[in-house]
Design an enzyme around this catalytic site. Structure first.
Site, mmCIF file in Angstrom:
data_model
loop_
_atom_site.group_PDB
_atom_site.id
_atom_site.type_symbol
_atom_site.label_atom_id
_atom_site.label_comp_id
_atom_site.label_asym_id
_atom_site.label_seq_id
_atom_site.Cartn_x
_atom_site.Cartn_y
_atom_site.Cartn_z
ATOM 1 N N ARG A 61 30.112 19.190 21.854
ATOM 2 C CA ARG A 61 28.903 20.079 22.827
ATOM 3 C C ARG A 61 30.741 21.631 22.604
ATOM 4 O O ARG A 61 30.448 22.376 23.435
ATOM 5 C CB ARG A 61 29.753 19.595 24.361
ATOM 6 N N GLU A 98 38.921 4.748 25.978
ATOM 7 C CA GLU A 98 38.753 3.690 27.419
ATOM 8 C C GLU A 98 38.411 1.795 26.795
ATOM 9 O O GLU A 98 38.062 1.346 27.874
ATOM 10 C CB GLU A 98 38.620 4.523 28.850
#
Length: 193
Positions: A61, A98
């Site tokens: 993006r 994460e």
């Protein structure tokens, strides 16, 4: 200051990509011509006098605005991609996210020591990807690095700006806090679950 047209067109997707995440969907901004004009104008106005020579777009993006902004600023555009997507020799960096590890790559010779670089991505949340991209761009030893986002997700617990080099100027078109998120959910008839 958040642009009301952008906020009204920004869509939240609950539980994407996994349960508990309220995903800020920038594709709703990309497909709206007025929103594209507003985002491009805000970025170009902010960076016009900074001497940008290269705009690095982070896959995928980040590519959307990097090309348009590069054109408007008469700057080159560099793709920062996931592994095995760029031909030829690359400079790469691996980093911890994460939920695992990832790698970013930039083609060798894309940036040099005379460049002033703007790194652009769609959203700042935890900051792992952008910090890796900054470290990757630093390997090319440019004169200066700037960083931009469409959205800085300023929700408790994300702390995306923690650990940034204080010399790096960070610009976000939208800053989404708890109150903006609640308004988005209300507008879409959704609730925090």
């Amino acid at each position: 200051m958040n642009n009301s047209v952008l906020l009204e067109n920004l869509r939240v997707i609950p539980h994407f990509p996994k349960k508990g995440i309220m995903f800020e969907d920038v594709t709703s901004l990309f497909r709206n011509a007025e929103c594209m004009q507003i985002m491009c104008k805000e970025m170009v106005d902010y960076y016009r006098d900074k001497g940008i020579t290269k705009v690095v777009g982070i896959e995928s993006r980040g590519f959307m605005l990097s090309g348009v902004v590069g054109k408007e600023m008469n700057a080159g555009v560099v793709m920062c991609r996931k592994p095995n997507k760029l031909p030829g020799n690359v400079v790469k960096i691996s980093y911890t996210k994460e939920y695992g590890t990832d790698t970013l790559e930039i083609s060798e010779g894309s940036i040099n020591e005379n460049d002033v670089v703007l790194i652009h991505d769609d959203l700042l949340a935890t900051g792992g990807t952008i910090k890796a991209a900054i470290d990757l761009v630093k390997m090319f030893k440019p004169k200066k690095i700037y960083v931009s986002f469409i959205i800085d997700l300023m929700i408790e617990g994300l702390n995306g700006k923690d650990g940034f080099d204080p010399d790096i100027d960070i610009f976000s078109i939208l800053e989404i806090r708890e109150e903006e998120l609640k308004e988005q959910l209300k507008r879409q008839n959704l609730t925090l679950e």
